[in-house]
Write a protein that holds these residues in place. Structure first.
Motif, mmCIF file in Angstrom:
data_model
loop_
_atom_site.group_PDB
_atom_site.id
_atom_site.type_symbol
_atom_site.label_atom_id
_atom_site.label_comp_id
_atom_site.label_asym_id
_atom_site.label_seq_id
_atom_site.Cartn_x
_atom_site.Cartn_y
_atom_site.Cartn_z
ATOM 1 N N GLY A 138 0.902 -1.252 0.080
ATOM 2 C CA GLY A 138 -0.028 0.173 0.229
ATOM 3 C C GLY A 138 0.911 1.242 -0.029
ATOM 4 O O GLY A 138 0.216 2.404 -0.369
ATOM 5 N N ASN A 244 -11.626 1.327 -1.461
ATOM 6 C CA ASN A 244 -10.097 0.864 -1.547
ATOM 7 C C ASN A 244 -9.898 -0.424 -1.598
ATOM 8 O O ASN A 244 -10.668 -1.020 -1.063
ATOM 9 N N VAL A 246 -7.137 -3.488 -1.443
ATOM 10 C CA VAL A 246 -5.979 -3.950 -0.452
ATOM 11 C C VAL A 246 -5.575 -5.041 -0.805
ATOM 12 O O VAL A 246 -6.037 -6.078 -1.096
ATOM 13 N N GLY A 257 -10.991 -3.406 0.725
ATOM 14 C CA GLY A 257 -10.595 -2.731 2.162
ATOM 15 C C GLY A 257 -11.899 -2.202 2.839
ATOM 16 O O GLY A 257 -12.716 -1.500 2.189
ATOM 17 N N LYS A 262 -8.235 4.563 6.690
ATOM 18 C CA LYS A 262 -8.162 4.796 5.066
ATOM 19 C C LYS A 262 -8.684 3.400 4.347
ATOM 20 O O LYS A 262 -8.205 3.110 3.383
ATOM 21 N N ASN A 264 -7.592 0.591 4.855
ATOM 22 C CA ASN A 264 -6.600 -0.334 4.324
ATOM 23 C C ASN A 264 -6.352 -1.798 4.625
ATOM 24 O O ASN A 264 -5.027 -2.330 4.557
ATOM 25 N N ASP A 395 -2.452 5.369 0.642
ATOM 26 C CA ASP A 395 -2.545 4.120 1.092
ATOM 27 C C ASP A 395 -3.161 3.283 0.284
ATOM 28 O O ASP A 395 -4.349 3.329 0.026
ATOM 29 N N PHE A 396 -2.427 2.237 -0.299
ATOM 30 C CA PHE A 396 -3.097 1.626 -1.392
ATOM 31 C C PHE A 396 -4.001 2.626 -2.508
ATOM 32 O O PHE A 396 -3.212 3.519 -2.921
#
Length: 468
Positions: A138, A244, A246, A257, A262, A264, A395-396
């Protein structure tokens, strides 16, 4: 697990869990967690097992609670079940960050340690090798210090650095003429022990979140979360939540995610195991190596507490515990001011991101979490929150301006449970009004609606939030 350890585990958890002062359910309470909902407004409000958790499974809850609460110690030690702490770490127990399973805070006084706030570290991806790392990690870790600052260490090993905040005061004014002040933190990393930080270092301060309802979030069907995503804002409402994606370490593939500030982390097990590794320096079957960088030679040479240091049977209990903490009921739902505040919350379009409800899917791992109508007040998606809240650290797929919508259930009990009212990802907001005033980006219009309200309306909106 031996009988002495089991007795210790049960003794440590059973008494406070049963002596919880549970309030009688009334028509003014709403089941925020479906059948898992608990009715407690004391300091134990976040620490109770799901109301519908089978009595046959509560032993696993209490054992997991014991390992969540009890401190881990460095090796060598006579306590073989809880040794292996470090060599570098943030804290020696989960409970230190998630006090009473609640919310952490930044240092409240100058010079205080970062006891329940961690610092993520990374550098920009500038090579093909870096780009490859983004898929599974990430972000690209800082070369000398890794992906998380660890300001504590076992004897004979140097802590990485000492973090501290300084604050800038920002003055503002509501439409009715009354004034407010916000405080904007700036992070400093003093006394780095393993060389200079990378010149393009990116940091992100993260306050420990409340633990309630995690299993219910895990039980929401992926399709139900994605149904609310609108990454291109096709409906033109200015809200463009997106998912997201991940890396799932166990499955060795990219997935949705849904946990972490976030979004993640893909599931509770990976979230918990990563916290054991990053926060306490403890290895597991998922994270087999200590988090020592190439320049941290003393860390690399340090003795370890076994392979792995946290056995699966222990980790499984902590994961189960984290999955089955009950969600407190919403309170005072029939109070006229709370009803008015809820109407204002909707009129300001806050519910576009803080979606009121979901229904969980079938969840065979913990059947008590299946088919529950829940009220987390979150869409669990990423949103651009503006430059004011940006940490500048991707983050990712999350950008440096994006954050996952945090669930609001239980937010009105944070002051009771944790004895503070510090909110947002780094705890900069000193109360709920300040938390709203920091909103920007996709939430700018909602924030402005709050600024334009009369004091009576602002108070009603806060009363509604405190009822959750």
């Amino acid at each position: 697990m031996n009988k002495t350890l089991l007795a210790t585990a049960l003794g440590a958890c059973l008494l406070p869990a049963l002596a919880n002062g549970e309030a009688e359910q009334t028509k003014t309470n709403i089941k925020s967690g479906g059948a898992t909902t608990v009715y407690d407004t004391s300091r134990n409000a976040f620490s109770l097992p799901a109301k519908n958790l089978s009595i046959l499974r509560r032993d696993n809850f209490f054992i997991g609670n014991a390992f969540f609460k009890q401190p881990w110690v460095p090796t060598p030690a006579s306590t073989k079940a809880r040794d292996g702490l470090g060599p570098l770490f943030n804290t020696n127990t989960c409970q230190s960050c998630h006090v009473k399973d609640g919310r952490g805070h930044p240092p409240l006084e100058e010079g205080d340690d970062f006891l329940s706030t961690l610092i993520r570290l990374s550098i920009p991806a500038t090579s093909d090798e870096h780009q490859a790392l983004l898929k599974t990690q990430g972000a690209v870790a800082e070369p000398n210090y890794g992906d998380q600052l660890q300001p504590k260490a076992n004897p004979g090993i140097k802590p990485e650095a000492r973090p501290r905040f300084t604050y800038e005061t920002i003055n503002g004014q509501y439409k009715d003429g009354s004034t407010y002040q916000l405080i904007k933190p700036t992070l400093h990393l003093d006394n780095p022990a393993y060389g200079d930080f990378h010149p393009d270092l990116m940091t992100s301060a993260r306050v420990a979140p409340v633990m309630i309802g995690l299993g219910l979030i895990d039980a929401i069907a992926e399709a139900d979360i994605l149904a609310n995503a609108d990454p291109d804002d096709k409906d033109g409402d200015g809200i463009s939540g997106r998912a997201n994606y991940v890396w799932d370490i166990e499955k060795q593939k990219t997935v949705l995610g849904r946990f972490g500030l976030k979004a993640n982390q893909p599931n509770i097990a990976q979230q918990v195991k990563s916290a054991f590794h990053g926060d306490m320096g403890l290895t597991s079957s998922m994270h087999k190596q200590q988090g020592c960088t190439a320049v941290q030679t003393d860390c690399q040479k340090a003795v370890h507490g076994g392979t792995p240091e946290v056995e699966d049977k222990v980790m499984d209990k902590v994961v189960f515990y984290s999955s089955t903490l009950g969600v407190p009921a919403r309170r005072n739902a029939t109070n006229p001011e709370v009803i008015k505040g809820e109407q204002l919350f909707t009129a300001a379009n806050c519910n576009s991101c803080h979606q009121v409800s979901f229904k969980t899917a079938d969840y065979p791992a913990i059947k008590e979490l299946s088919k529950q109508t829940i009220m987390p007040y979150s869409d669990l998606l990423l949103h651009d929150m503006g430059e004011g809240l940006a940490d500048g650290r991707p983050d990712f797929l999350a950008t440096g301006r994006e954050w996952r919508t945090p669930p609001l259930w239980g937010i009105g009990l944070v002051e009771t449970v944790n004895q503070h009212t510090r909110f947002l990802h780094d705890g900069r907001a000193r109360n709920l009004s300040e938390a709203i005033l920091w909103h920007g980006g996709e939430a700018e219009a909602s924030k402005q609606a709050f600024v334009d309200m009369s004091k009576a309306d602002r108070d009603a909106l806060i009363a509604f939030l405190n009822s959750l």
